[in-house]
Design a protein around this motif. Structure first.
Motif, PDB file in Angstrom:
ATOM      1  N   PRO A  63       0.812  -1.220   0.000  1.00  0.00           N
ATOM      2  CA  PRO A  63       0.000   0.000   0.000  1.00  0.00           C
ATOM      3  C   PRO A  63       0.844   1.269   0.000  1.00  0.00           C
ATOM      4  N   LEU A  64       0.274   2.318  -0.596  1.00  0.00           N
ATOM      5  CA  LEU A  64       0.922   3.630  -0.609  1.00  0.00           C
ATOM      6  C   LEU A  64       1.085   4.148   0.817  1.00  0.00           C
ATOM      7  N   VAL A  65       0.034   4.058   1.614  1.00  0.00           N
ATOM      8  CA  VAL A  65       0.052   4.466   3.021  1.00  0.00           C
ATOM      9  C   VAL A  65      -0.403   3.285   3.861  1.00  0.00           C
ATOM     10  N   ARG A  66       0.470   2.803   4.728  1.00  0.00           N
ATOM     11  CA  ARG A  66       0.078   1.718   5.617  1.00  0.00           C
ATOM     12  C   ARG A  66      -0.820   2.285   6.708  1.00  0.00           C
ATOM     13  N   LEU A  67      -2.030   1.728   6.818  1.00  0.00           N
ATOM     14  CA  LEU A  67      -3.023   2.297   7.728  1.00  0.00           C
ATOM     15  C   LEU A  67      -2.568   2.236   9.177  1.00  0.00           C
ATOM     16  N   GLU A  68      -1.713   1.234   9.521  1.00  0.00           N
ATOM     17  CA  GLU A  68      -1.234   1.164  10.902  1.00  0.00           C
ATOM     18  C   GLU A  68      -0.316   2.333  11.248  1.00  0.00           C
ATOM     19  N   MET A  69       0.302   2.958  10.221  1.00  0.00           N
ATOM     20  CA  MET A  69       1.136   4.129  10.476  1.00  0.00           C
ATOM     21  C   MET A  69       0.307   5.264  11.060  1.00  0.00           C
ATOM     22  N   VAL A  70      -0.874   5.490  10.474  1.00  0.00           N
ATOM     23  CA  VAL A  70      -1.710   6.604  10.903  1.00  0.00           C
ATOM     24  C   VAL A  70      -2.296   6.350  12.282  1.00  0.00           C
ATOM     25  N   ARG A  71      -2.282   5.089  12.723  1.00  0.00           N
ATOM     26  CA  ARG A  71      -2.786   4.781  14.064  1.00  0.00           C
ATOM     27  C   ARG A  71      -1.771   5.115  15.150  1.00  0.00           C
ATOM     28  N   GLU A  72      -0.527   5.347  14.777  1.00  0.00           N
ATOM     29  CA  GLU A  72       0.483   5.705  15.768  1.00  0.00           C
ATOM     30  C   GLU A  72       0.192   7.112  16.301  1.00  0.00           C
ATOM     31  N   PRO A  73       0.093   7.272  17.621  1.00  0.00           N
ATOM     32  CA  PRO A  73      -0.369   8.551  18.202  1.00  0.00           C
ATOM     33  C   PRO A  73       0.462   9.754  17.777  1.00  0.00           C
ATOM     34  N   LEU A  74       1.793   9.617  17.759  1.00  0.00           N
ATOM     35  CA  LEU A  74       2.636  10.774  17.464  1.00  0.00           C
ATOM     36  C   LEU A  74       2.473  11.235  16.019  1.00  0.00           C
ATOM     37  N   LEU A  75       2.410  10.296  15.088  1.00  0.00           N
ATOM     38  CA  LEU A  75       2.217  10.676  13.689  1.00  0.00           C
ATOM     39  C   LEU A  75       0.836  11.270  13.482  1.00  0.00           C
ATOM     40  N   ARG A  76      -0.183  10.645  14.055  1.00  0.00           N
ATOM     41  CA  ARG A  76      -1.541  11.154  13.907  1.00  0.00           C
ATOM     42  C   ARG A  76      -1.663  12.560  14.486  1.00  0.00           C
ATOM     43  N   SER A  77      -1.067  12.765  15.654  1.00  0.00           N
ATOM     44  CA  SER A  77      -1.080  14.098  16.269  1.00  0.00           C
ATOM     45  C   SER A  77      -0.325  15.106  15.415  1.00  0.00           C
ATOM     46  N   GLY A  78       0.851  14.695  14.894  1.00  0.00           N
ATOM     47  CA  GLY A  78       1.643  15.601  14.070  1.00  0.00           C
ATOM     48  C   GLY A  78       0.912  16.041  12.825  1.00  0.00           C
ATOM     49  N   LEU A  79       0.212  15.121  12.178  1.00  0.00           N
ATOM     50  CA  LEU A  79      -0.526  15.469  10.960  1.00  0.00           C
ATOM     51  C   LEU A  79      -1.715  16.372  11.267  1.00  0.00           C
ATOM     52  N   ALA A  80      -2.453  16.057  12.339  1.00  0.00           N
ATOM     53  CA  ALA A  80      -3.633  16.861  12.688  1.00  0.00           C
ATOM     54  C   ALA A  80      -3.242  18.284  13.077  1.00  0.00           C
ATOM     55  N   THR A  81      -2.223  18.407  13.927  1.00  0.00           N
ATOM     56  CA  THR A  81      -1.806  19.754  14.350  1.00  0.00           C
ATOM     57  C   THR A  81      -1.206  20.533  13.185  1.00  0.00           C
ATOM     58  N   SER A  82      -0.497  19.847  12.293  1.00  0.00           N
ATOM     59  CA  SER A  82       0.074  20.529  11.126  1.00  0.00           C
ATOM     60  C   SER A  82      -1.016  21.132  10.248  1.00  0.00           C
ATOM     61  N   MET A  83      -2.090  20.392  10.040  1.00  0.00           N
ATOM     62  CA  MET A  83      -3.179  20.904   9.211  1.00  0.00           C
ATOM     63  C   MET A  83      -3.876  22.087   9.882  1.00  0.00           C
ATOM     64  N   LEU A  84      -4.131  21.982  11.200  1.00  0.00           N
ATOM     65  CA  LEU A  84      -4.798  23.079  11.911  1.00  0.00           C
ATOM     66  C   LEU A  84      -3.931  24.342  11.902  1.00  0.00           C
ATOM     67  N   VAL A  85      -2.638  24.182  12.133  1.00  0.00           N
ATOM     68  CA  VAL A  85      -1.741  25.336  12.178  1.00  0.00           C
ATOM     69  C   VAL A  85      -1.620  25.988  10.799  1.00  0.00           C
TER      70      VAL A  85
END
Length: 484
Positions: free
Chosen positions: A264-286
């Motif tokens: 897969p292009l993006v492994r779904l388990e990667m996005v489940r990792e708290p630090l990556l998920r938090s980093g992506l969400a905060t990056s978009m909001l900022v």
């Protein structure tokens, strides 16, 4: 690889020189990509006159570049992980340079728009792989400083674009704003070819088939989202309402395709990792919040404070200048005090700046806008260094390209969302103010930055929560080995 004692000193010296060459090429790559965005905006009036086109038509010179970056940045990150980052980055720089020459020689507007899309593809490669290669070549204890340097160069490119573009158009015409990046691109290509480390041979478990189906679905979905956010200039109409459900369908289809893909292009388990998920969400909001300064700022300064176009440009440059000056010190703070702690502190600084802009009285004039803007932008520079460092440090070597692509994607989605949603908030608040144009612009700015304050507080809450999750044991090893 065997290392012999007599070669140790020479090898260490060669590594230091190599890291410097690498950082020089990566920094200039980031500058080129950001310059490609900002330098074209100032040329839109000249392009409209040169091609006898409307503003809506020449606006696609900017949109095509942004769309190409947004839709392809994740895919090129994965391509770098799969086929080699050095090889792909060199190709991206060469493509950007060639496309710049095609833009400068465009005989008609359609040619220029198509060439800008190709240029955006080259920029996507440079943006995604520059961050990934930092993690590969720079020692971990210096990662924050290196990423701060890349942020500084990106800010310099953004700040330099309008002033350099205006001077070039005045002296040589609109073609010069594209042709000026050709010699710079050739220089970057030379430095990258000399300084970038050779691609490491991938193991059989990493080098799998490229996920073409997932790439196409994601590109179409992101392109549809970008169009939904840009068509209508912030006013949602029938086309926007049709495109948004299509985006939701595309996301569902992408998740389905990725869950069944062998590679897969993006492994779904990667996005489940708290630090990556938090980093992506905060990056978009900022990014959504920072786009507010670019969308709302010019209207408030011109209509609310009555500044001329030249003064508006001068005041608006304060933000990028602060980012350029704060980038490297921010990286050093991150190296010294830790990425997660500095991310939360940075969001607190940003919230202070947004709150000050939301309550700043109009009689304070330019000072009432610039001082909070400096606070907001300094916090943003610190957040970028902290968030990027934290996410990239935790990424496994074979996934740095895709993680960097996801970070850049979240930022671009935030910029697109901010341009549309925050622009709509400003328009609604300004129209609701039944008074003069100046007071309406001031009311719109206060309302928009009140919303921005809420978004930054949300980002701070997400970042703080991720710090708690990070203290818990995460079974990263298990998910890290399988499937790649």
């Amino acid at each position: 690889m065997t290392s012999y004692p007599q070669d140790t000193a020479d090898a260490g010296m060669r590594r230091t020189v190599s890291v410097r060459w690498t950082l020089a090429s990566l920094s200039l790559s980031m500058l080129l990509a950001s310059l490609g965005t900002s330098i074209a905006n100032v040329g839109l009036p000249s392009l409209a006159e040169a091609f006898s086109a409307s503003f809506q038509e020449v606006q696609w010179v900017v949109i095509a570049y942004l769309l190409a970056i947004t839709t392809l940045i994740v895919s090129v990150g994965r391509l770098g992980d799969t086929f080699g980052r050095r090889r792909l980055l060199l190709a991206g720089i060469a493509l950007f340079t060639l496309a710049s020459a095609l833009c400068g020689s465009a005989p008609h507007l359609a040619w220029l728009i198509a060439a800008r899309a190709v240029q955006g593809l080259g920029a996507a490669v440079m943006m995604a792989l520059a961050m990934a290669l930092v993690g590969e070549t720079v020692p971990k204890e210096k990662t924050g400083s290196a990423i701060g340097l890349l942020g500084t160069m990106s800010a310099i490119g953004t700040a330099l674009g309008p002033s350099l573009g205006g001077a070039l158009i005045a002296g040589f015409g609109w073609r010069a704003i594209f042709l000026v990046t050709v010699p710079v691109g050739l220089l970057v290509l030379f430095l990258a070819h000399r300084g970038l480390p050779a691609d490491r041979p991938a193991s059989g478990t990493v080098r799998l088939r490229f996920d073409l189906t997932g790439t196409l679905v994601l590109a179409l979905t992101l392109g549809t989202y970008a169009l939904a956010m840009t068509i209508g200039n912030g006013v949602f109409g029938t086309i926007n309402l049709v495109l948004l459900p299509a985006v939701f369908f595309g996301i569902c289809l992408f998740l389905f395709v990725e869950s069944r893909a062998a590679s897969p292009l993006v492994r779904l388990e990667m996005v489940r990792e708290p630090l990556l998920r938090s980093g992506l969400a905060t990056s978009m909001l900022v990014a959504t919040v920072m786009m507010t300064t670019l969308v709302v700022g010019p209207f408030y300064l011109s209509r609310g404070l009555g500044l001329s176009a030249a003064l508006v440009g001068l005041v608006m440059s304060a933000g990028p200048v602060v980012s350029a000056l704060a980038g490297v010190p921010a990286g050093r703070f991150v190296d010294r005090f830790g990425a997660r702690r500095m991310a939360v502190a940075a969001l607190g600084i940003m919230a202070t700046g947004c709150l000050a802009l939301s309550i700043a009285p109009q009689p304070l004039g330019v000072a009432g806008y610039v001082m909070p803007l400096i606070i907001l932008t300094a916090g943003y520079a610190l957040f970028q260094a902290a968030n990027t460092t934290g996410v990239m440090k935790d990424a496994r070597p074979e996934q740095r390209g895709i993680v960097s692509g996801l970070l850049n994607l979240s930022r671009n989605l935030g910029l697109i969302t901010g341009a549309s949603v925050m622009g709509a908030v400003f328009s609604f608040a300004a129209v609701s103010e039944a008074a003069t144009a100046g007071s309406a612009a001031a009311a719109g700015m206060r309302a928009t930055f009140a919303v921005a304050t809420v978004l930054v507080v949300m980002a701070a809450a997400i970042a703080a929560a991720s710090r708690g999750d990070a203290s818990k044991p995460v079974p990263q090893q298990a998910s890290g080995v399988s499937g790649n």
